[in-house]
Enzyme design. Structure first.
Site, short mmCIF file in Angstrom:
data_model
loop_
_atom_site.label_atom_id
_atom_site.label_comp_id
_atom_site.label_asym_id
_atom_site.label_seq_id
_atom_site.Cartn_x
_atom_site.Cartn_y
_atom_site.Cartn_z
N ASN A 1 8.14 2.67 -12.71
CA ASN A 1 8.87 1.68 -13.51
C ASN A 1 9.22 2.30 -14.86
O ASN A 1 8.35 2.49 -15.71
CB ASN A 1 7.98 0.44 -13.68
CG ASN A 1 8.66 -0.67 -14.48
OD1 ASN A 1 9.72 -0.45 -15.08
ND2 ASN A 1 8.05 -1.83 -14.50
N CYS B 1 12.01 -5.11 -19.53
CA CYS B 1 12.63 -4.57 -18.30
C CYS B 1 14.01 -5.15 -18.03
O CYS B 1 14.74 -4.64 -17.18
CB CYS B 1 11.71 -4.79 -17.11
SG CYS B 1 10.16 -3.92 -17.30
N HIS C 1 15.75 -4.07 -10.55
CA HIS C 1 14.76 -3.42 -11.42
C HIS C 1 13.62 -2.91 -10.55
O HIS C 1 13.19 -3.59 -9.61
CB HIS C 1 14.26 -4.43 -12.45
CG HIS C 1 13.07 -3.95 -13.23
ND1 HIS C 1 13.09 -2.75 -13.92
CD2 HIS C 1 11.84 -4.48 -13.42
CE1 HIS C 1 11.91 -2.58 -14.50
NE2 HIS C 1 11.14 -3.60 -14.21
O1 UT7 Z 1 8.45 -4.54 -14.96
C1 UT7 Z 1 7.94 -5.54 -15.77
C2 UT7 Z 1 7.38 -6.65 -15.01
N1 UT7 Z 1 6.17 -6.24 -14.36
C3 UT7 Z 1 6.02 -6.48 -13.07
O2 UT7 Z 1 6.92 -6.98 -12.41
C4 UT7 Z 1 4.67 -6.17 -12.45
C5 UT7 Z 1 4.20 -7.31 -11.62
N2 UT7 Z 1 2.87 -7.12 -11.08
C6 UT7 Z 1 2.60 -6.21 -10.10
O3 UT7 Z 1 3.45 -5.45 -9.69
C7 UT7 Z 1 1.23 -6.22 -9.50
O4 UT7 Z 1 0.52 -7.36 -9.94
C8 UT7 Z 1 0.39 -4.95 -9.80
C9 UT7 Z 1 0.97 -3.75 -9.07
C10 UT7 Z 1 0.36 -4.70 -11.31
C11 UT7 Z 1 -1.04 -5.14 -9.29
O5 UT7 Z 1 -1.01 -5.43 -7.91
P1 UT7 Z 1 -1.79 -6.70 -7.33
O6 UT7 Z 1 -1.60 -6.68 -5.88
O7 UT7 Z 1 -1.30 -7.91 -8.07
O8 UT7 Z 1 -3.26 -6.37 -7.67
P2 UT7 Z 1 -4.30 -7.22 -8.53
O9 UT7 Z 1 -4.02 -7.09 -9.97
O10 UT7 Z 1 -4.40 -8.60 -7.94
O11 UT7 Z 1 -5.64 -6.48 -8.18
C12 UT7 Z 1 -6.18 -6.44 -6.83
C13 UT7 Z 1 -7.37 -5.52 -6.84
C14 UT7 Z 1 -8.36 -5.81 -7.96
O12 UT7 Z 1 -9.67 -5.54 -7.47
P3 UT7 Z 1 -10.61 -6.74 -6.97
O13 UT7 Z 1 -10.74 -7.67 -8.14
O14 UT7 Z 1 -9.90 -7.36 -5.80
O15 UT7 Z 1 -11.88 -6.04 -6.60
C15 UT7 Z 1 -8.01 -4.78 -9.00
O16 UT7 Z 1 -9.09 -4.48 -9.85
O17 UT7 Z 1 -6.94 -4.16 -7.03
C16 UT7 Z 1 -7.65 -3.60 -8.15
N3 UT7 Z 1 -6.77 -2.66 -8.82
C17 UT7 Z 1 -6.67 -1.38 -8.43
N4 UT7 Z 1 -7.27 -0.68 -7.45
C18 UT7 Z 1 -6.95 0.60 -7.31
C19 UT7 Z 1 -5.93 -2.87 -9.86
N5 UT7 Z 1 -5.28 -1.74 -10.16
C20 UT7 Z 1 -5.73 -0.78 -9.30
C21 UT7 Z 1 -5.43 0.57 -9.09
N6 UT7 Z 1 -6.05 1.23 -8.11
N7 UT7 Z 1 -4.54 1.23 -9.84
#
Ligand code: UT7
Length: 329
Positions: free
Chosen positions: A286, A116, A256
């Protein structure tokens, strides 16, 4: 003679027509429109459909648009750098394919792989060719067909990424416009959190790697989020400080587009209000190397000569950086 700087003199962009909405994704994986918008800020993304089409088919129209806007023939391009994580082929470079498709027969080209942050790495590299005095027309294109490496049964990644490309033309300037300063960083130990497991020399493609779905993006979102918030904000604050600038001096933050929450944290750290932050994550998601030039493309008409722009990125590698740019037109 005054110092030569590399000024952006034209911007081009291209996103494919097909729109993949959050509502559509609700039918494909266990997710909701509400979750995606609140956690990322994304409403829809574009997908390149069609047999035999790759990243060069996103990059080529973006560069052609830029040539048309500036009134130049592709034959005038001397160097074309393509930032991409989804090259058409392992080799040759996608830059070469784009040059062939647009008829840039006098250019040499190469790809830069920095996930990225690829566009920022490429912009800084391209600007050095201009600053040397030897090159007068350098094109930097950020292009990614992320849909080619996304597992549309993995809700952790498929809601985030989209396809698109943006391109800028760099030309010499002696009036103090263009790329003024840059900070680029990387930390390879971050690779465990965001990478593609197979298809490289460590684990070449095999039946087993395909069966194990190892040719898709793997992301451990939370640690990437934490590193991104800290590093993108730190480096953006650092470039302001070392140039004795404050948020008031910034006309636009061009971040970004990975996650609206990361963008907000960076803007807060820099003391830049939301009205000065370029944002198009809601409609493209993204697009990896495409995000920053696509922001410039979308906001081009709102830019004024002399505006201070801070470009900032964070991505796989880990890679990150920021660039201070004085808009030239
Ligand atoms: O561009 C390159 C660099 N990349 C980035 O900068 C991305 C950085 N990371 C992020 O933007 C975020 O971590 C994400 C958007 C990928 C995920 O958001 P988050 O708030 O960190 O969610 P999480 O991974 O901590 O997951 C929270 C919950 C989990 O469920 P439980 O364990 O709390 O029951 C996940 O399983 O949300 C769940 N989850 C979803 N739920 C509905 C994960 N993906 C989804 C989804 N829809 N698509």
């Amino acid at each position: 003679m005054s110092k030569i700087t590399a000024a952006i003199t034209a911007v081009g962009g291209y996103v494919p027509d097909f729109v993949l909405s959050n509502k559509e994704l609700e039918k494909m994986v266990d997710t909701t429109d509400e979750w995606i918008i609140s956690r990322t800020g994304i409403k829809e993304r574009r997908i390149l459909k069609g047999e035999g089409l790759g990243t060069s088919d996103l990059g080529a129209p973006a560069v052609l648009e830029l040539c048309k806007k500036r009134g130049i023939d592709p034959m005038e391009i001397e160097l074309l750098i393509c930032a991409t994580t989804t090259p058409d082929f392992v080799f040759p470079a996608t830059a070469n394919v784009i040059c062939d498709k647009i008829g840039a027969k006098k250019a040499f080209g190469f790809d830069i792989s920095a996930a990225c942050s690829g566009f920022l790495y490429s912009l800084v590299t391209g600007s050095k060719y201009i600053e040397s005095g030897q090159y007068k027309k350098v094109v930097v294109v950020g292009a990614d067909k992320m849909s080619s490496i996304i597992d549309y049964s993995d809700r952790a990644t498929c809601v985030i990424f989209g396809d698109g490309a943006g391109a800028v033309l760099l030309e010499p300037n002696t009036d103090g416009f263009g790329v003024m300063d840059s900070i680029l960083r990387s930390d390879g130990s971050g690779r465990v959190y965001l990478h593609q497991k197979a298809g490289g020399s460590v684990k070449p493609a095999s039946h087993a790697t395909v069966d194990a779905k190892e040719h898709y993006v793997f992301q451990d979102g939370q640690p990437v989020f934490k590193f991104a918030v800290t590093n993108m904000a730190d480096v953006s604050a650092e470039i302001l400080e070392r140039n004795r600038m404050t948020g008031d001096d910034v006309a636009w933050l061009v971040p970004h587009q990975a996650n609206k929450r990361i963008i907000d944290a960076t803007a807060n750290r820099m003391n830049v209000g939301p009205e000065k932050v370029m944002l198009n994550i809601q409609k493209y998601g993204n697009t990896t190397s495409g995000t920053i030039p696509l922001c410039l493309w979308d906001y081009e008409k709102q830019l004024n000569k002399g505006d201070n722009l801070i470009l900032a990125a964070f991505g796989g590698g880990f890679t990150w950086g920021s660039v201070w740019l004085k808009w030239a037109y």
